[in-house]
Design a protein around this motif. Sequence first.
Motif, mmCIF file in Angstrom:
data_model
loop_
_atom_site.group_PDB
_atom_site.id
_atom_site.type_symbol
_atom_site.label_atom_id
_atom_site.label_comp_id
_atom_site.label_asym_id
_atom_site.label_seq_id
_atom_site.Cartn_x
_atom_site.Cartn_y
_atom_site.Cartn_z
ATOM 1 N N PRO A 178 0.943 -1.210 -0.170
ATOM 2 C CA PRO A 178 -0.118 0.119 0.047
ATOM 3 C C PRO A 178 0.815 1.219 0.002
ATOM 4 C CG PRO A 178 0.242 -1.037 2.153
ATOM 5 C CD PRO A 178 0.832 -1.869 1.326
ATOM 6 N N GLY A 179 0.181 2.264 -0.718
ATOM 7 C CA GLY A 179 0.852 3.589 -0.550
ATOM 8 C C GLY A 179 2.419 3.804 -0.821
ATOM 9 N N VAL A 180 3.071 4.582 0.111
ATOM 10 C CA VAL A 180 4.480 4.901 -0.167
ATOM 11 C C VAL A 180 5.360 3.646 0.109
ATOM 12 C CG1 VAL A 180 4.274 7.318 0.242
ATOM 13 C CG2 VAL A 180 4.336 5.839 1.995
ATOM 14 N N LEU A 181 4.752 2.628 0.798
ATOM 15 C CA LEU A 181 5.569 1.514 1.164
ATOM 16 C C LEU A 181 6.177 0.989 -0.098
ATOM 17 C CD1 LEU A 181 3.844 -0.503 3.824
ATOM 18 C CD2 LEU A 181 5.971 0.377 4.025
ATOM 19 N N ARG A 182 5.450 1.064 -1.379
ATOM 20 C CA ARG A 182 6.077 0.469 -2.539
ATOM 21 C C ARG A 182 7.480 0.946 -3.019
ATOM 22 N NH1 ARG A 182 1.475 3.601 -4.935
ATOM 23 N NH2 ARG A 182 0.252 1.627 -4.138
ATOM 24 N N TYR A 183 7.791 2.074 -2.360
ATOM 25 C CA TYR A 183 9.075 2.582 -2.954
ATOM 26 C C TYR A 183 10.057 2.214 -1.911
ATOM 27 C CZ TYR A 183 5.656 5.643 -5.572
ATOM 28 O OH TYR A 183 4.722 6.043 -6.049
ATOM 29 N N ALA A 184 9.746 1.507 -0.820
ATOM 30 C CA ALA A 184 10.749 1.315 0.121
ATOM 31 C C ALA A 184 11.776 0.119 -0.244
ATOM 32 C CB ALA A 184 9.982 0.754 1.493
ATOM 33 N N GLY A 185 12.558 0.208 -1.175
ATOM 34 C CA GLY A 185 13.675 -0.664 -1.400
ATOM 35 C C GLY A 185 12.928 -2.225 -1.692
ATOM 36 N N ASP A 191 10.153 -8.465 6.972
ATOM 37 C CA ASP A 191 9.691 -7.266 7.093
ATOM 38 C C ASP A 191 8.146 -7.042 6.629
ATOM 39 O OD1 ASP A 191 11.776 -6.381 8.478
ATOM 40 O OD2 ASP A 191 12.756 -5.407 6.604
ATOM 41 N N ARG A 192 8.010 -7.838 5.679
ATOM 42 C CA ARG A 192 6.506 -7.864 5.028
ATOM 43 C C ARG A 192 5.699 -8.193 6.169
ATOM 44 N NH1 ARG A 192 5.083 -7.803 -0.444
ATOM 45 N NH2 ARG A 192 6.702 -7.056 -1.895
ATOM 46 N N GLN A 193 6.125 -9.310 6.887
ATOM 47 C CA GLN A 193 5.146 -9.980 7.828
ATOM 48 C C GLN A 193 4.923 -9.020 8.835
ATOM 49 O OE1 GLN A 193 3.430 -12.752 7.649
ATOM 50 N NE2 GLN A 193 2.561 -12.553 9.742
ATOM 51 N N ALA A 213 6.769 2.143 13.907
ATOM 52 C CA ALA A 213 6.552 0.847 13.720
ATOM 53 C C ALA A 213 7.343 -0.028 12.714
ATOM 54 C CB ALA A 213 4.900 0.555 13.679
ATOM 55 N N MET A 214 7.963 0.793 11.622
ATOM 56 C CA MET A 214 8.730 0.201 10.575
ATOM 57 C C MET A 214 9.861 -0.279 10.979
ATOM 58 S SD MET A 214 6.953 2.625 7.810
ATOM 59 C CE MET A 214 5.161 3.242 7.734
ATOM 60 N N PRO A 215 10.415 -1.275 10.067
ATOM 61 C CA PRO A 215 12.114 -1.231 9.818
ATOM 62 C C PRO A 215 12.742 0.103 9.468
ATOM 63 C CG PRO A 215 10.762 -3.207 9.069
ATOM 64 C CD PRO A 215 9.875 -1.983 9.274
ATOM 65 N N SER A 216 13.823 0.143 10.218
ATOM 66 C CA SER A 216 14.546 1.280 10.014
ATOM 67 C C SER A 216 15.076 1.823 8.712
ATOM 68 C CB SER A 216 15.689 1.288 10.948
ATOM 69 O OG SER A 216 16.572 0.506 10.309
ATOM 70 N N ALA A 217 15.165 0.809 7.846
ATOM 71 C CA ALA A 217 15.656 1.011 6.310
ATOM 72 C C ALA A 217 14.134 1.255 5.468
ATOM 73 C CB ALA A 217 16.323 -0.074 5.878
ATOM 74 N N VAL A 218 13.304 0.804 5.902
ATOM 75 C CA VAL A 218 11.962 0.974 5.336
ATOM 76 C C VAL A 218 11.539 2.304 5.792
ATOM 77 C CG1 VAL A 218 9.791 0.236 5.177
ATOM 78 C CG2 VAL A 218 11.385 -1.438 5.359
ATOM 79 N N ALA A 219 11.683 2.778 6.878
ATOM 80 C CA ALA A 219 11.078 3.971 7.490
ATOM 81 C C ALA A 219 11.897 5.213 6.956
ATOM 82 C CB ALA A 219 11.511 4.014 9.069
ATOM 83 N N ARG A 220 13.137 4.991 6.406
ATOM 84 C CA ARG A 220 13.851 6.143 5.877
ATOM 85 C C ARG A 220 13.378 6.468 4.496
ATOM 86 N NH1 ARG A 220 18.315 3.608 8.132
ATOM 87 N NH2 ARG A 220 18.849 2.756 6.637
#
Length: 255
Positions: A178-185, A191-193, A213-220
Amino acid sequence: MISRFSGGTAVIACAIVLFLQLATIAGSANAQGEPVADRSSTEPVPLDVRRLERLQVVRSRNALTSQHLAAIGLSEADATQALTTMREWIDNNYDALVAADQQAQQADAELQAAMRQINRGPKDDALLRRVPRLTEQQTAARAAVRDLEARAVEAVDLTLQPTQRQALATARRQRDLPGVLRYAGEISPADRQRLAETLERDPRALESASTRAMPSAVAREVDQARRNLKQYQAGVLAAELAVFGQPEDDIVIQE
């Protein structure tokens, strides 16, 4: 003779007065900034509605919508270049794309009709033997559409920076997110789970500015995509208007 000359002089004098009055009105309009020149050279020529609708479908399938362009950080000038490339592509490939789409729809319909008849019965061996060929036709027809759309992607990618191309490629691979998550590397299965569990607890979690609440790399990367949307969305909309003659309808991305 003198009276005829005087009458002619009066006509000429009236014409001069009328000319001066018209010149004064025109000068006043210019002074007030009223448009008096031909504006056609500055107004965008709208893209044909049928072409625009078909192009928007291609853009939606391939992460080329305005929201995608804004999320990867395209300036108005860069977005204009990318959108101009899209417009040229649809102008050159519209007929071929329509034909390919129609063939794909026909192949889908034929296979679906065959499967419905098989499910209803009675058993028809001849129809069963046709299913593999109908399936192959469907696969080939869909591949033809994808091949055409891939040319649009390739043309647009040539206008982008390497990091922007990579971001869009990631978004295409992760279109299920969903949303901006698709750009998160590349989000790992673990992490998906975790994200799925977060969203199950709170479906609106991604609408929050917080990414704790997100993994750090994903959050950045999610935060960067959000910042890009805020910074570049207006410019991309302006580019849409300039290139297509109207902005795209679904510019707002769900965060």
